[in-house]
Scaffold this motif. Structure first.
Motif, PDB file in Angstrom:
ATOM      1  N   VAL A 141      46.990  47.018  59.362  1.00 13.27           N
ATOM      2  CA  VAL A 141      48.011  47.400  58.393  1.00 13.27           C
ATOM      3  C   VAL A 141      48.881  48.473  59.045  1.00 13.27           C
ATOM      4  O   VAL A 141      48.366  49.497  59.498  1.00 13.27           O
ATOM      5  N   PRO A 142      50.193  48.259  59.108  1.00 15.70           N
ATOM      6  CA  PRO A 142      51.058  49.256  59.761  1.00 15.70           C
ATOM      7  C   PRO A 142      51.241  50.504  58.893  1.00 15.70           C
ATOM      8  O   PRO A 142      51.678  50.405  57.748  1.00 15.70           O
ATOM      9  N   ILE A 143      50.863  51.650  59.426  1.00  4.66           N
ATOM     10  CA  ILE A 143      51.066  52.936  58.758  1.00  4.66           C
ATOM     11  C   ILE A 143      52.040  53.720  59.624  1.00  4.66           C
ATOM     12  O   ILE A 143      51.731  54.045  60.778  1.00  4.66           O
ATOM     13  N   LYS A 144      53.213  54.010  59.085  1.00  7.21           N
ATOM     14  CA  LYS A 144      54.200  54.784  59.831  1.00  7.21           C
ATOM     15  C   LYS A 144      53.862  56.263  59.720  1.00  7.21           C
ATOM     16  O   LYS A 144      53.562  56.763  58.632  1.00  7.21           O
ATOM     17  N   LEU A 145      53.910  56.957  60.851  1.00  4.81           N
ATOM     18  CA  LEU A 145      53.647  58.388  60.899  1.00  4.81           C
ATOM     19  C   LEU A 145      54.891  59.104  61.389  1.00  4.81           C
ATOM     20  O   LEU A 145      55.640  58.575  62.214  1.00  4.81           O
ATOM     21  N   LYS A 146      55.072  60.336  60.908  1.00  8.21           N
ATOM     22  CA  LYS A 146      56.201  61.159  61.339  1.00  8.21           C
ATOM     23  C   LYS A 146      55.697  62.572  61.567  1.00  8.21           C
ATOM     24  O   LYS A 146      54.993  63.137  60.729  1.00  8.21           O
ATOM     25  N   TRP A 147      56.030  63.141  62.735  1.00 11.86           N
ATOM     26  CA  TRP A 147      55.667  64.524  63.016  1.00 11.86           C
ATOM     27  C   TRP A 147      56.502  65.449  62.130  1.00 11.86           C
ATOM     28  O   TRP A 147      57.700  65.232  61.959  1.00 11.86           O
ATOM     29  N   LEU A 148      55.876  66.491  61.598  1.00  9.83           N
ATOM     30  CA  LEU A 148      56.614  67.535  60.904  1.00  9.83           C
ATOM     31  C   LEU A 148      57.281  68.417  61.956  1.00  9.83           C
ATOM     32  O   LEU A 148      56.859  68.448  63.125  1.00  9.83           O
ATOM     33  N   ASP A 149      58.317  69.139  61.570  1.00  8.65           N
ATOM     34  CA  ASP A 149      59.099  69.930  62.525  1.00  8.65           C
ATOM     35  C   ASP A 149      58.260  70.927  63.321  1.00  8.65           C
ATOM     36  O   ASP A 149      58.478  71.107  64.509  1.00  8.65           O
ATOM     37  N   ASP A 150      57.276  71.574  62.677  1.00 12.51           N
ATOM     38  CA  ASP A 150      56.485  72.617  63.353  1.00 12.51           C
ATOM     39  C   ASP A 150      55.172  72.094  63.935  1.00 12.51           C
ATOM     40  O   ASP A 150      54.298  72.864  64.316  1.00 12.51           O
ATOM     41  N   ALA A 151      55.021  70.776  64.012  1.00 10.11           N
ATOM     42  CA  ALA A 151      53.771  70.188  64.503  1.00 10.11           C
ATOM     43  C   ALA A 151      53.648  70.295  66.019  1.00 10.11           C
ATOM     44  O   ALA A 151      54.630  70.246  66.747  1.00 10.11           O
ATOM     45  N   ASP A 152      52.407  70.431  66.461  1.00  8.85           N
ATOM     46  CA  ASP A 152      52.075  70.410  67.892  1.00  8.85           C
ATOM     47  C   ASP A 152      51.783  68.956  68.264  1.00  8.85           C
ATOM     48  O   ASP A 152      50.721  68.428  67.948  1.00  8.85           O
ATOM     49  N   ARG A 153      52.721  68.322  68.918  1.00  7.44           N
ATOM     50  CA  ARG A 153      52.607  66.893  69.227  1.00  7.44           C
ATOM     51  C   ARG A 153      51.493  66.583  70.240  1.00  7.44           C
ATOM     52  O   ARG A 153      51.068  65.441  70.378  1.00  7.44           O
ATOM     53  N   SER A 154      50.998  67.582  70.923  1.00 14.57           N
ATOM     54  CA  SER A 154      49.916  67.347  71.879  1.00 14.57           C
ATOM     55  C   SER A 154      48.561  67.151  71.189  1.00 14.57           C
ATOM     56  O   SER A 154      47.609  66.716  71.829  1.00 14.57           O
ATOM     57  N   VAL A 155      48.478  67.474  69.906  1.00 18.87           N
ATOM     58  CA  VAL A 155      47.222  67.312  69.167  1.00 18.87           C
ATOM     59  C   VAL A 155      46.837  65.843  69.054  1.00 18.87           C
ATOM     60  O   VAL A 155      45.672  65.495  69.077  1.00 18.87           O
ATOM     61  N   GLY A 156      47.798  64.979  68.927  1.00 15.29           N
ATOM     62  CA  GLY A 156      47.518  63.547  68.861  1.00 15.29           C
ATOM     63  C   GLY A 156      47.520  63.007  67.452  1.00 15.29           C
ATOM     64  O   GLY A 156      47.375  63.743  66.473  1.00 15.29           O
ATOM     65  N   LEU A 157      47.692  61.719  67.382  1.00  9.45           N
ATOM     66  CA  LEU A 157      47.722  60.999  66.107  1.00  9.45           C
ATOM     67  C   LEU A 157      46.307  60.656  65.660  1.00  9.45           C
ATOM     68  O   LEU A 157      45.374  60.716  66.463  1.00  9.45           O
ATOM     69  N   PRO A 158      46.121  60.273  64.378  1.00 11.07           N
ATOM     70  CA  PRO A 158      44.803  59.799  63.953  1.00 11.07           C
ATOM     71  C   PRO A 158      44.339  58.662  64.858  1.00 11.07           C
ATOM     72  O   PRO A 158      45.151  57.853  65.325  1.00 11.07           O
ATOM     73  N   SER A 159      43.036  58.614  65.106  1.00  8.30           N
ATOM     74  CA  SER A 159      42.520  57.591  66.020  1.00  8.30           C
ATOM     75  C   SER A 159      41.127  57.144  65.610  1.00  8.30           C
ATOM     76  O   SER A 159      40.331  57.924  65.094  1.00  8.30           O
ATOM     77  N   TYR A 160      40.865  55.861  65.860  1.00 11.48           N
ATOM     78  CA  TYR A 160      39.530  55.301  65.659  1.00 11.48           C
ATOM     79  C   TYR A 160      38.725  55.626  66.908  1.00 11.48           C
ATOM     80  O   TYR A 160      39.122  55.285  68.020  1.00 11.48           O
ATOM     81  N   GLU A 161      37.596  56.272  66.736  1.00  8.31           N
ATOM     82  CA  GLU A 161      36.819  56.747  67.885  1.00  8.31           C
ATOM     83  C   GLU A 161      35.888  55.691  68.472  1.00  8.31           C
ATOM     84  O   GLU A 161      35.441  55.832  69.604  1.00  8.31           O
ATOM     85  N   THR A 162      35.569  54.651  67.691  1.00  4.54           N
ATOM     86  CA  THR A 162      34.769  53.540  68.213  1.00  4.54           C
ATOM     87  C   THR A 162      35.369  52.232  67.704  1.00  4.54           C
ATOM     88  O   THR A 162      36.141  52.229  66.731  1.00  4.54           O
ATOM     89  N   ALA A 163      34.993  51.124  68.319  1.00  2.00           N
ATOM     90  CA  ALA A 163      35.530  49.817  67.936  1.00  2.00           C
ATOM     91  C   ALA A 163      35.147  49.443  66.500  1.00  2.00           C
ATOM     92  O   ALA A 163      35.872  48.703  65.843  1.00  2.00           O
ATOM     93  N   GLY A 164      34.039  49.948  66.006  1.00  2.00           N
ATOM     94  CA  GLY A 164      33.582  49.607  64.663  1.00  2.00           C
ATOM     95  C   GLY A 164      33.905  50.645  63.602  1.00  2.00           C
ATOM     96  O   GLY A 164      33.445  50.527  62.470  1.00  2.00           O
ATOM     97  N   SER A 165      34.700  51.648  63.943  1.00  2.00           N
ATOM     98  CA  SER A 165      35.026  52.708  62.984  1.00  2.00           C
ATOM     99  C   SER A 165      35.872  52.179  61.834  1.00  2.00           C
ATOM    100  O   SER A 165      36.872  51.493  62.049  1.00  2.00           O
ATOM    101  N   ALA A 166      35.487  52.518  60.610  1.00  2.00           N
ATOM    102  CA  ALA A 166      36.287  52.180  59.428  1.00  2.00           C
ATOM    103  C   ALA A 166      37.354  53.232  59.190  1.00  2.00           C
ATOM    104  O   ALA A 166      38.402  52.951  58.623  1.00  2.00           O
ATOM    105  N   GLY A 167      37.071  54.468  59.608  1.00  2.00           N
ATOM    106  CA  GLY A 167      38.001  55.574  59.398  1.00  2.00           C
ATOM    107  C   GLY A 167      38.554  56.094  60.712  1.00  2.00           C
ATOM    108  O   GLY A 167      37.850  56.147  61.721  1.00  2.00           O
TER     109      GLY A 167
END
Length: 155
Positions: free
Chosen positions: A4-30
């Motif tokens: 399911v495509p979820i569009k994300l947008k950085w806020l103006d004061d965000a640290d872009r090096s922190v990274g986007l949400p990510s699935y840590e394993t192939a079977g992760s639901a969250g």
């Protein structure tokens, strides 16, 4: 299984090096969501036992109609430190476009340091089923009937 495509947008004061949400394993639901404090708060915050805080992620999102995003605690933080989300699962509706924040509660017995960039929660994308509410004078009978909390037996 289609993503399911979820569009994300950085806020103006965000640290872009922190990274986007990510699935840590192939079977992760969250997908793990990271703390992204504004520049003047990057040292983090200490959450006292029993205290709660709204923790920023540095993101806003666009969820397709017919879906929601649920924010849930990370089991390791809950077990080891008592860190949970008091409104779990916290629902983010498809028409919300504001900052994505996570309400965090320290249910543990020691202060907990929330640091910039740490994985603080997980987001689960889920379909939404809308109900059609109908008022009626009668409801069907069941074997349980109106039995409430604890009515089905001993724990």
């Amino acid at each position: 299984m289609a993503a399911v495509p979820i569009k994300l947008k950085w806020l103006d004061d965000a640290d872009r090096s922190v990274g986007l949400p990510s699935y840590e394993t192939a079977g992760s639901a969250g997908a793990d969501v990271r703390v992204n404090f504004p520049l003047d708060q990057r040292d983090g915050v200490t959450l006292a036992p029993g205290a709660r805080a709204l923790v920023p992620t540095g993101l806003s999102l666009e969820i397709p109609r017919g879906f929601e995003v649920q924010m849930r605690p990370r089991s390791g933080l809950a077990l080891k430190h008592g860190i949970t989300l008091p409104n779990s699962p916290g629902t983010i509706d498809s028409d919300y476009r504001g900052p994505l924040g996570v309400i965090v509660l320290n249910a543990g017995q020691e202060a907990f340091e929330i640091s910039h960039g740490m994985r603080i929660a997980q987001m689960v994308v889920a379909p939404v089923v809308m109900a059609e509410f109908q008022l009626d004078q009668e409801l069907s009978e069941t074997s349980r009937g109106s039995g409430g909390f604890g009515s089905t037996g001993v724990l």
